[in-house]
Design an enzyme around this catalytic site. Structure first.
Site, PDB file in Angstrom:
ATOM      1  N   GLU B  44       6.318   3.528   2.131  1.00 16.34           N
ATOM      2  CA  GLU B  44       5.201   2.984   2.917  1.00 16.34           C
ATOM      3  C   GLU B  44       5.742   2.501   4.278  1.00 16.34           C
ATOM      4  O   GLU B  44       6.880   2.024   4.360  1.00 16.34           O
ATOM      5  CB  GLU B  44       4.659   1.798   2.105  1.00 16.34           C
ATOM      6  CG  GLU B  44       3.487   1.051   2.655  1.00 16.34           C
ATOM      7  CD  GLU B  44       3.100  -0.122   1.713  1.00 16.34           C
ATOM      8  OE1 GLU B  44       3.808  -0.366   0.704  1.00 16.34           O
ATOM      9  OE2 GLU B  44       2.093  -0.785   2.009  1.00 16.34           O
ATOM     10  N   LYS B 115      -4.804   2.729   2.923  1.00 16.68           N
ATOM     11  CA  LYS B 115      -4.642   1.854   1.749  1.00 16.68           C
ATOM     12  C   LYS B 115      -5.894   0.997   1.535  1.00 16.68           C
ATOM     13  O   LYS B 115      -6.354   0.312   2.460  1.00 16.68           O
ATOM     14  CB  LYS B 115      -3.418   0.968   1.982  1.00 16.68           C
ATOM     15  CG  LYS B 115      -2.954   0.183   0.777  1.00 16.68           C
ATOM     16  CD  LYS B 115      -1.657  -0.589   1.143  1.00 16.68           C
ATOM     17  CE  LYS B 115      -1.048  -1.313  -0.025  1.00 16.68           C
ATOM     18  NZ  LYS B 115       0.214  -1.995   0.367  1.00 16.68           N
ATOM     19  N   CYS B 148       1.312   1.937  -2.827  1.00 17.16           N
ATOM     20  CA  CYS B 148       1.847   0.673  -3.341  1.00 17.16           C
ATOM     21  C   CYS B 148       0.857  -0.132  -4.207  1.00 17.16           C
ATOM     22  O   CYS B 148       0.580   0.243  -5.323  1.00 17.16           O
ATOM     23  CB  CYS B 148       2.385  -0.148  -2.160  1.00 17.16           C
ATOM     24  SG  CYS B 148       3.610  -1.397  -2.653  1.00 17.16           S
TER      25      CYS B 148
END
Lengths: 288, 288
Positions: B44, B115, B148
């Site tokens: 990331e 995200k 994540c």
């Protein structure tokens, strides 16, 4: 905050030996109570055993929730001021066979749950439940109940989590599967993940005792709300009572830090478009 | 069936050192290609680093998806016939900062994902995404992308699973958390569970290199559709390229045995009543 002593009684029911199985479960409950347990979790299908020859055999072994198995657990729960969660082969009031779990406290039977996700030949024997997992306020904490393969569906675990379960009690019969050397059983890993993603404790009670060619993972465990084991995973093949002290109130706090919270951070408005879709067709059976 | 070589390049971006970070990522991709990788997953926020002093610093480090970082990855993907999935600090066309991941193949940029579940101070810096995780047919297989903390929401993983992802590629920056001795990081356990409950492969690529007092779990791993590691978990602190050979077609078969199938056994009609409820309020912050 109050600590609660939670036990998993991993023992060996014998297929068809209903009287002996009742005795084995009661002995296990009494031993757990002697060791200080306040909440006692038993395996799935304690009264009957698991590997039925056919539906007729299961029917002969089934009993109602006011039958002798649950009545015995109620007597012990009252005598020792316990909560008992255990699985039975239930013949319900309509004559339908169920893979069920009961939650009992000193005041009597508080909930009956019928397994919603049936494993392998269970579908031949049992009718699947249609009710959500019970989440019950007891004197010791708010307890949820589901059974074995139910745990493999994160949606189902989430239902219990969102209903406020502080401890999820899961009677299990985990058939042994092959796994790479040095790896924990997959069922154990998934219990750990289920606990952490919902920040609740889970007590998963497996069985032992090979039965008609089937052996069991025998990996009972009690995990905290970070998903780390407080007791177990037990050893395969071992009849054992695991006990862990659990500060169940920890499970009421879903925060991970000042800004994150495993429930408040969910984005249901993004999920529902996809997840409320109709049933997914079965993929082709394995060809390799 | 065809095996695909999947790599995770766990390396150490440096906060603010954009030019050096581009070089580090390109070097890692080239090394993975030399070792035979066909799909390369990066961490990331590869271009910027993670621990921003404030939103202004992040803004200075952000770049569009047609900027130099992604252009460099496109050049390498074309040259080596790779699929590359990596995270960047994106300044989007509307001037909004995003924690994004791109999926690139030899034909160019195939998907941009923002995200959806933001961790800790990311909410101060980035706008959360509103799109579902992309699931893209490439020449090597059907690939999903998320980032994540997204992985910690089983609903989100399920969205990618139900969309047919055979391999879920997840750029990560996992801040190191305390855990009991001998236990795998919780993030690893949850990746294993996510893979098994959806019967898909997952490649989660973490970073290393302490940054402004934050250290990282550094536990990149590639798991099979039973949830067992094929490569990793990597060691904390180690810059390393993990490579695993993955028979991605295995992920098209969701069956566990002749009767069970992880998707067909779901009971969405029972879940949706509860799970489509509105957002859950935040619980009180930890007081202990």
């Amino acid at each position: 905050m109050n600590e609660v002593a939670v036990a998993c009684c991993q023992f060996a029911p014998v297929i068809g030996a209903v009287e002996g199985n009742r005795k084995r479960a009661e002995t296990a409950i009494e031993e757990a109570a002697r060791e200080g347990a306040q909440i006692v979790v038993l395996p799935e299908l304690c009264n009957s055993g698991y590997v039925f020859a056919d539906a007729e055999e299961a029917r002969r072994l089934g009993e109602p929730v006011d039958g002798p198995t649950v009545s015995g657990w109620m007597r012990l729960a009252r005598a020792h001021e316990l909560v008992v969660v255990g699985g039975i082969c239930e013949l319900d009031a309509d004559g339908v066979l169920r893979n069920s779990a009961v939650l009992i406290d000193a005041g009597g039977l508080q909930a009956v749950y019928r397994k919603a996700h049936l494993w392998d030949r269970e579908g031949v024997v049992f009718a699947a439940g249609r009710g959500v997992p019970p989440v019950i306020d007891t004197a010791l904490g708010r307890l949820g109940v589901m059974i074995c393969y139910d745990l493999e569906f994160p949606e189902w675990v989430r239902v219990a989590g969102l209903a406020g379960a502080e401890l999820l009690c899961a009677p299990c019969n985990w058939p042994a599967l092959r796994r790479p050397a040095g790896e924990r059983p997959g069922e154990v890993t998934r219990v750990q993940a289920a606990a952490a993603t919902n920040r609740m404790f889970i007590a998963a009670c497996d069985r032992v005792g090979p039965e008609r060619g089937v052996d069991w993972t025998g990996a009972s465990l009690i995990v905290d709300c970070d998903g780390f084991p407080l007791a177990g995973p037990a050893q395969s093949g071992e009849s054992v009572t695991l006990i862990a002290s659990c500060r169940l109130a920890d499970a009421r706090d879903k925060s991970l830090n000042e800004r994150n919270d495993v429930f408040a951070d969910r984005r249901p408005e993004l999920y529902e478009r996809v997840l409320s879709r109709a049933r997914t067709p079965r993929t082709s059976p394995p060809s390799h």
